[in-house]
Design an enzyme around this catalytic site. Structure first.
Site, short mmCIF file in Angstrom:
data_model
loop_
_atom_site.label_atom_id
_atom_site.label_comp_id
_atom_site.label_asym_id
_atom_site.label_seq_id
_atom_site.Cartn_x
_atom_site.Cartn_y
_atom_site.Cartn_z
N ASP A 6 142.47 11.72 -0.70
CA ASP A 6 141.25 11.63 0.09
C ASP A 6 140.77 13.06 0.36
OD1 ASP A 6 139.19 10.93 1.83
OD2 ASP A 6 140.52 10.89 3.57
N ASP A 109 134.39 7.85 1.49
CA ASP A 109 135.30 7.65 2.60
C ASP A 109 134.93 6.42 3.43
OD1 ASP A 109 132.96 9.00 3.31
OD2 ASP A 109 133.90 10.11 4.95
N THR A 132 135.94 16.05 10.02
CA THR A 132 134.93 17.09 10.23
C THR A 132 133.70 16.48 10.89
OG1 THR A 132 135.73 18.25 8.28
CG2 THR A 132 133.56 18.87 9.10
#
Length: 258
Positions: A6, A109, A132
């Site tokens: 990922d 994602d 983030t």
């Protein structure tokens, strides 16, 4: 063993999964300037730490929100294991019904987290991923992906506050003791962490008002474990959600091949 990758804006989470059991999860810093050889060495070093040999890898799958790193990582995995990694994106079967104006723009994602959530929990669902950026995805009663929200992440907020204010110090993600800080650090911690928790409580409540019914709320991501305990809304913390989603997608797509 299946290797899951990922690739996020700040970190790359690498998992090793055998028979639905997660053997290891490790993190690398996302660096756009690294070559495939450098990433190959990084992954080899991680596998050595966990006692995994390249020949034990039967396949791999990657989800990435950083296109320039994706290509390097694909090549790195090919060099290390001889396997061509599947990539979450156009051409990969997800089984997810995406009801957006442009389904093709849905982040990898978000797709992976939604697929995993649908496998583990009954819809309707709200899926929070705190990295983030903080993303909030909504799956309706039928399990369709109907949209969500994208919010600046905790560290973005924290960095902006400390970098743009000369007199404010850096901050660790320790749990605040109270909402009313008695010093500068406690006031910043309360504002950023409790403020984020209140934001999550509030946005889930408003989303459910629009839906007209309650949802099961699941959270994942490296920051979530610090924030979710501060939320008043019941939220399930599932740190392995994306790894499980990647494994599900790998198995479904390998199984579909003739």
């Amino acid at each position: 063993m299946i290797l899951t990758v990922d690739i996020g804006n700040s970190n790359i989470v690498i998992g090793g999964v055998r028979d639905d059991q997660i053997l290891f999860e490790a993190r690398l810093r996302t660096e756009a300037t690294k070559t495939s050889d450098e990433y190959c060495l990084d992954v080899k070093s991680l596998m050595d730490v966990y006692g995994v040999k390249p020949e034990q890898v039967e396949g791999a799958i990657i989800a990435s929100v950083v296109p320039q790193v994706l290509n390097s990582f694909q090549t790195a995995i090919k060099k290390l294991t001889g396997k061509t990694a599947l990539v979450v994106g156009p051409g990969l079967k997800t089984g997810l019904n995406i009801l957006l104006e442009n389904p093709g723009q849905t982040g990898a994602d978000l797709v992976v987290g939604s697929v995993a959530a649908l496998r583990e929990y009954e819809p309707p669902l709200t899926v929070i991923d705190m990295g983030t950026a903080t993303t909030v995805s909504v799956l309706d009663k039928n399990g369709a992906y109907i949209g969500g929200a994208i919010i600046p992440g905790v560290k973005i907020s924290m960095d902006a506050l400390t970098e743009r204010t000369a007199l404010l110090p850096g901050l660790q993600l320790d749990q605040p003791k109270r909402a009313i800080g008695r010093n500068t650090v406690d006031a910043m911690r309360a504002g950023i962490m409790m403020g984020t928790a209140c934001m999550l409580d509030g946005i889930v409540e408003r989303m459910e008002e629009e839906l007209g019914y309650k949802t099961t709320v699941i959270a994942t991501g490296g920051i979530a474990k610090f924030i979710i305990p501060l939320c008043r809304r019941e939220i399930i913390y599932d740190k392995d959600l994306l790894t499980k989603g990647l494994v599900t997608l790998y198995k479904e797509n390998v199984k579909r091949k003739p």
